[in-house]
Motif scaffolding. Structure first.
Motif, short mmCIF file in Angstrom:
data_model
loop_
_atom_site.label_atom_id
_atom_site.label_comp_id
_atom_site.label_asym_id
_atom_site.label_seq_id
_atom_site.Cartn_x
_atom_site.Cartn_y
_atom_site.Cartn_z
N ARG A 1 67.33 57.26 31.37
CA ARG A 1 68.45 56.33 31.91
C ARG A 1 67.61 55.28 32.80
NH1 ARG A 1 70.26 56.33 36.84
NH2 ARG A 1 70.83 58.67 36.94
N GLU A 2 67.18 55.97 33.87
CA GLU A 2 66.38 55.20 35.16
C GLU A 2 65.50 54.22 34.47
OE1 GLU A 2 66.64 58.52 38.53
OE2 GLU A 2 64.81 58.37 37.28
N ALA A 3 64.79 54.52 33.49
CA ALA A 3 63.96 53.63 32.85
C ALA A 3 64.50 52.28 32.38
CB ALA A 3 62.99 54.21 31.72
N LEU A 4 65.82 52.47 31.77
CA LEU A 4 66.77 51.41 31.31
C LEU A 4 67.08 50.42 32.22
CD1 LEU A 4 68.43 53.59 28.29
CD2 LEU A 4 66.62 51.66 28.20
N GLN A 5 67.09 51.05 33.56
CA GLN A 5 67.68 50.27 34.61
C GLN A 5 66.56 49.58 35.03
OE1 GLN A 5 70.21 54.00 36.61
NE2 GLN A 5 69.75 52.22 38.04
N GLN A 6 65.28 50.06 34.94
CA GLN A 6 63.95 49.30 35.42
C GLN A 6 63.89 48.06 34.23
OE1 GLN A 6 62.00 49.58 37.84
NE2 GLN A 6 62.31 51.84 38.84
#
Length: 287
Positions: free
Chosen positions: A147-152
């Motif tokens: 999920r954090e990677a998709l924000q990045q």
């Protein structure tokens, strides 16, 4: 030990090391390279600084060899693009989370996905029964890190306690090729000349994903980073440092795959993820 930031003067420029890291030793200029190799490096200038910082000949040879493989995969040579059905299958985990977010979801007070959405996302990521938890995202690190990677990568954003889709995510829901193109355009480090550990780790991970025959050799990536002078608390770089101290791109590539090929610290790379890494590096704009 309290992490500190340090800088190394190289020629007329400063290379800034992120907290917990310190480049060591001299930074040589590229030397002893034939005209063909120099032309290859000019084609992929993002890697020049890494080569400059690496005095180890074996590590430099490995990078040059992989750049040669990458150059041979130029889409202008007639290499077919993935079929849309293959894209949908490999991006199904990403698409499911985008669908679940919809018009937005309220995050928990600690900033995590709602437990039901986190559990469903964990299932589609391929987590096994003992890895799944009804306790939410904080109990399923793969869910949190993806999920954090998709924000990045610019598909999700936080706003006043809500998690929302970006315009790119909405467009990608309507047409999977648009989602694919967005990912290919955003996987490169955002500051390509920063000379940071995360920059080097991300670029090398993309290079190895793009040029490996099924395997995803993060151990060799770590060895090249160590040979380039990087240390973590004065110790050689390990494969987990590549991921957790530098390359969110690696986390995303593990899960761009059919469901039965998705795995945490995956030692293989799916054909779709390899093709995405190639597209990212081959379409990168010159510095």
């Amino acid at each position: 030990m309290i992490p500190s930031r340090s800088a190394l003067l190289v020629g007329d420029s400063w290379l800034v090391a992120p907290a917990g890291f310190a480049p060591a030793g001299p930074v040589p200029e590229l030397f002893g390279l034939d005209q063909e190799t120099r032309a290859l490096i000019a084609q992929f200038p993002q890697f020049k600084s890494i080569l400059n910082e690496c005095p180890d000949q074996q590590a430099r040879s490995e990078m040059i060899h992989r750049l040669e493989i990458l150059a041979s995969a130029d889409p202008r040579s007639g290499r077919p693009a993935p079929e849309e059905s293959e894209l949908v299958d490999s991006l199904s985990a990403v698409l499911l989370l985008l669908d679940d977010i919809g018009t937005g979801v309220r995050l928990t007070s600690a900033g995590y996905l709602p437990p039901k959405i986190a559990y469903r996302f964990g299932e589609v990521l391929g987590l096994r029964d003992f890895e799944l938890s009804t306790g939410g995202e904080s109990k399923m690190l793969a869910v949190m890190h993806v999920r954090e990677a998709l924000q990045q990568v610019g598909l999700l954003r936080k706003y006043k306690g809500d998690l929302l889709l970006t315009k790119a995510a909405k467009d990608g829901q309507e047409a999977t090729p648009l989602l694919w193109n967005h990912l290919a355009a955003r996987l490169l480090p955002s500051e390509p000349t920063a000379g940071t550990f995360s920059h080097d780790a991300a670029l090398l991970s993309l290079l190895f994903a793009a040029t490996s025959d099924n395997s995803f050799d993060l151990t060799t990536v770590a060895e090249i980073l160590t040979a380039s002078g990087w240390r973590v608390n004065d110790e050689p770089v390990q494969s987990y440092d590549v991921v957790f101290q530098g390359s969110w791109q690696t986390i995303l590539l593990w899960y761009i795959a059919p469901k039965d090929q998705r795995a945490w610290f995956n030692g293989t790379v799916s054909p779709a993820a390899a093709e995405l890494a190639r597209a990212t590096l081959l379409t990168a704009k010159p510095l």
